[in-house]
Design a protein around this motif. Structure first.
Motif, short mmCIF file in Angstrom:
data_model
loop_
_atom_site.label_atom_id
_atom_site.label_comp_id
_atom_site.label_asym_id
_atom_site.label_seq_id
_atom_site.Cartn_x
_atom_site.Cartn_y
_atom_site.Cartn_z
N ARG A 41 0.86 -1.19 0.00
CA ARG A 41 0.00 0.00 0.00
C ARG A 41 0.89 1.23 0.00
NH1 ARG A 41 -5.04 0.66 3.54
NH2 ARG A 41 -6.45 -0.59 2.29
N LEU A 42 0.59 2.16 -0.87
CA LEU A 42 1.39 3.38 -0.90
C LEU A 42 0.56 4.55 -1.40
CD1 LEU A 42 2.38 3.91 -4.15
CD2 LEU A 42 3.63 1.83 -3.62
N THR A 43 1.00 5.77 -1.06
CA THR A 43 0.32 6.96 -1.58
C THR A 43 1.28 7.70 -2.50
OG1 THR A 43 0.99 8.67 0.01
CG2 THR A 43 -0.80 7.19 0.69
N ALA A 68 -10.76 18.96 -8.87
CA ALA A 68 -11.19 18.66 -10.26
C ALA A 68 -10.25 17.62 -10.85
CB ALA A 68 -11.19 19.93 -11.09
N LYS A 69 -8.98 17.77 -10.54
CA LYS A 69 -7.99 16.83 -11.10
C LYS A 69 -8.17 15.42 -10.51
CE LYS A 69 -3.72 18.45 -11.68
NZ LYS A 69 -2.36 18.77 -11.20
N THR A 70 -8.36 15.36 -9.19
CA THR A 70 -8.53 14.03 -8.59
C THR A 70 -9.83 13.38 -9.07
OG1 THR A 70 -9.47 15.02 -6.60
CG2 THR A 70 -7.14 14.40 -6.49
N ALA A 71 -10.86 14.21 -9.32
CA ALA A 71 -12.13 13.65 -9.81
C ALA A 71 -11.92 13.05 -11.22
CB ALA A 71 -13.21 14.72 -9.84
N ALA A 72 -11.20 13.79 -12.07
CA ALA A 72 -10.94 13.29 -13.43
C ALA A 72 -10.14 11.99 -13.37
CB ALA A 72 -10.19 14.34 -14.24
N LEU A 73 -9.10 11.99 -12.55
CA LEU A 73 -8.24 10.79 -12.44
C LEU A 73 -9.05 9.61 -11.89
CD1 LEU A 73 -5.06 12.56 -11.07
CD2 LEU A 73 -5.15 11.26 -13.20
N THR A 112 -7.75 11.05 -3.84
CA THR A 112 -8.38 11.83 -2.79
C THR A 112 -7.73 13.21 -2.70
OG1 THR A 112 -8.88 11.88 -0.41
CG2 THR A 112 -6.77 10.96 -1.02
N THR A 113 -8.37 14.12 -1.98
CA THR A 113 -7.72 15.41 -1.70
C THR A 113 -7.28 15.47 -0.23
OG1 THR A 113 -9.89 16.35 -1.20
CG2 THR A 113 -9.04 16.73 -3.43
N LEU A 149 -3.04 5.13 -3.48
CA LEU A 149 -3.94 6.28 -3.26
C LEU A 149 -3.22 7.53 -3.75
CD1 LEU A 149 -6.64 7.29 -2.02
CD2 LEU A 149 -5.38 7.66 0.11
N GLY A 150 -3.77 8.18 -4.77
CA GLY A 150 -3.19 9.43 -5.28
C GLY A 150 -3.82 10.61 -4.56
N VAL A 151 -3.00 11.61 -4.24
CA VAL A 151 -3.49 12.75 -3.45
C VAL A 151 -3.14 14.06 -4.17
CG1 VAL A 151 -3.48 13.82 -1.15
CG2 VAL A 151 -2.87 11.40 -1.40
#
Ligand code: UGA
Length: 475
Positions: free
Chosen positions: A2-4, A34-39, A67-68, A27-29
């Protein structure tokens, strides 16, 4: 594992998707919702071949999420990659580390178990040590947070393949535990024989900056040779080919032309100059100032040559520009040499029509003046000069005879030395390029005639530099 991945710009989004591809739960942060929603919906917020497929595959299975929330990130994993941008400061050559510092300051107090933070952004040497003090100050009592630096060498346009099959992995670590964790993350790559260099954080930071400095120097070297070729009547393309046969030199990054741009090379050599001054070894890397100057000069030389081809003035003259991005296979226009030239042409009164296969929206956002087109023929209609400024593959496939029918005058300036100038010449074009003898159609014989390039440099071109996103820009 698991990594971010914190910061989902060019570097972070690709790293996150590729980590999912090799089997990790990621998990990308990013602060940009808007960017996290697109991704999260599997859409890449920028053009990068191969990335949409990876995003779609791994967001579908849930192995890759976005996530943000830094809180959620601290909770999700004990291994965090930092991929936020380190742009040039507005008022100096130095890198702006505020995004990296904000991530570390925000993350450390939220971490509740022993963890490793791994920086991937390009930073000045000494940054890991300075950040270590911030991490220690911010960490909760009884929680150990280790810091390592693991620079990234991906090229835009090849980012997925460069991440999955890098030339080398560099791990700047201070503990055996960090080394073990990084080896485990990259295990599939190590198994396939990719070299892993374990070193200290300062050396790791320097590997990245030195690599980009070397590449920039190589490009400026050949561009300096192009200026000499223009003065001496020699051909820089043949020169580069001949030099490139020497394995010690190599042909790659010896393509003379409009020079380097983008979010990395220009700002990295400047940040290196600034850091070297701080370390009182400015003289050791002073040559990078000249590398930067030669690079800037290519933009002015291109403008001067274009003006000469039009008989000395741009006012009211229609010019078609092929290419707006800083290089092909990318929609990135940050410090784009093509846009800097376009900006100068427009400032001097030219009627500029710009074509780019992927970069029109980004280009319009930073340079709204010129007309933008997505069809080459439309951009070139009635042009008195065609400027080839970014070497997209589709420009090499153009039929010069067909294009000659839509322009007002068949004049070409190939500022990337990438077109088959002999074919354009044969189709009736007056062809010029940086560092090459001119092709002027001569009735009755095919001998090229040389035209002298003016060496007087005008006022500095006000190159448009796109603003960096608040976070998630590539290092
Ligand atoms: C560069 C490095 O190549 C990557 O290794 C590095 O990881 C990345 O910066 C980064 O620091 O993140 P990139 O900016 O994607 O990658 O672009 P390059 O392919 O290096 O090209 C940079 C510029 O040099 C472009 O404007 C290109 O047109 C120009 N260039 C390249 C030349 O003018 N001549 C050449 O022979 C090669």
């Amino acid at each position: 594992m698991r990594l971010t991945v914190i910061g989902t710009g060019y570097l972070g989004a690709v790293h996150a998707a590729c980590m999912a591809e090799i089997g990790h739960e990621v998990l990308g942060v990013d602060t940009d919702a808007a960017k996290t929603a697109a991704l999260a919906a599997g859409r890449a917020p920028f053009f990068e071949p191969g990335l949409p497929e990876l995003l779609a595959r791994h967001t579908r299975t849930g192995r890759l999420r976005f996530t943000t929330s830094l809180e959620e990130a601290a909770d999700f994993a004990a291994l965090h990659f930092v991929c936020v941008g380190t742009p040039q400061q507005p008022d100096s050559l130095a890198a702006d580390l505020s995004h990296v510092e904000a991530v570390v300051d925000g993350l450390a107090p939220r971490i509740t178990r022993d963890s490793l933070i791994v920086g991937k952004s390009t930073v000045p040497v000494g940054t890991t040590r300075a950040l270590g003090r911030r991490v220690t100050a911010g960490a909760r009592d009884g929680v150990e947070i280790d810091l390592a630096w693991n620079p990234e060498f991906l090229r835009e346009g090849y980012a997925v393949q460069d991440t999955l099959r890098p030339d080398r992995l560099v791990a700047g670590v201070t503990t055996p535990h960090a080394d073990r964790l990084l080896r485990a993350v990259y295990e599939p790559m190590l198994r396939s024989g990719i070299p892993y260099i374990r070193t200290d954080p300062a050396t790791a930071e320097l590997v990245k900056v030195a690599a980009n400095s070397f590449l920039a120097t190589k490009i400026s070297f050949i561009n300096a040779m192009a200026e000499v070729c223009d003065a001496a009547g020699a051909d820089v393309v043949t020169l580069a080919d001949a030099l490139g046969h020497d394995e010690r030199i190599g042909r790659r990054f010896l393509s003379a032309g409009l020079g380097f741009g983008g979010g990395c090379l220009p700002k990295d050599i400047r940040a290196f100059l600034a850091r070297a001054e701080e370390l009182q070894v400015g003289e050791a890397v002073a040559f990078l100032r000249q590398v930067d100057r030669i690079n800037e000069r290519q933009r002015l030389r291109t403008v001067d040559l274009a003006r000469q081809l039009l008989g000395g003035t741009f006012a009211g003259r229609r010019i078609a520009v092929l290419g707006a991005t800083f290089k092909p296979d990318s929609d990135d226009v940050r410090d784009s040499p093509a846009l800097a030239v376009t900006c100068e042409l427009a400032a001097q009164g030219a009627d500029v029509r710009v074509h780019d296969p992927e970069g029109v929206d980004n280009a319009r956002a930073v340079l709204p003046g010129p007309a933008y087109h997505t069809a080459v023929m439309t951009a070139c209609r009635d042009a008195e000069l065609v400027l080839h400024l970014t070497e997209w593959r589709e420009y090499r496939a153009l039929d010069p005879a067909r294009l000659a029918e839509v322009v007002r005058a068949p004049r070409l300036l190939d500022a990337r030395n990438a077109l088959d100038t002999a074919a354009w010449h044969a189709a009736g074009w007056h062809v010029r390029a940086l560092g090459r003898p001119a092709h002027v159609p001569q009735p009755g014989h095919g001998e090229p005639v040389r035209v002298t390039i003016p060496h007087a440099l005008g006022a500095p071109c006000t190159a448009p530099t796109a603003g960096e996103p608040v976070s998630g820009a590539p290092a």
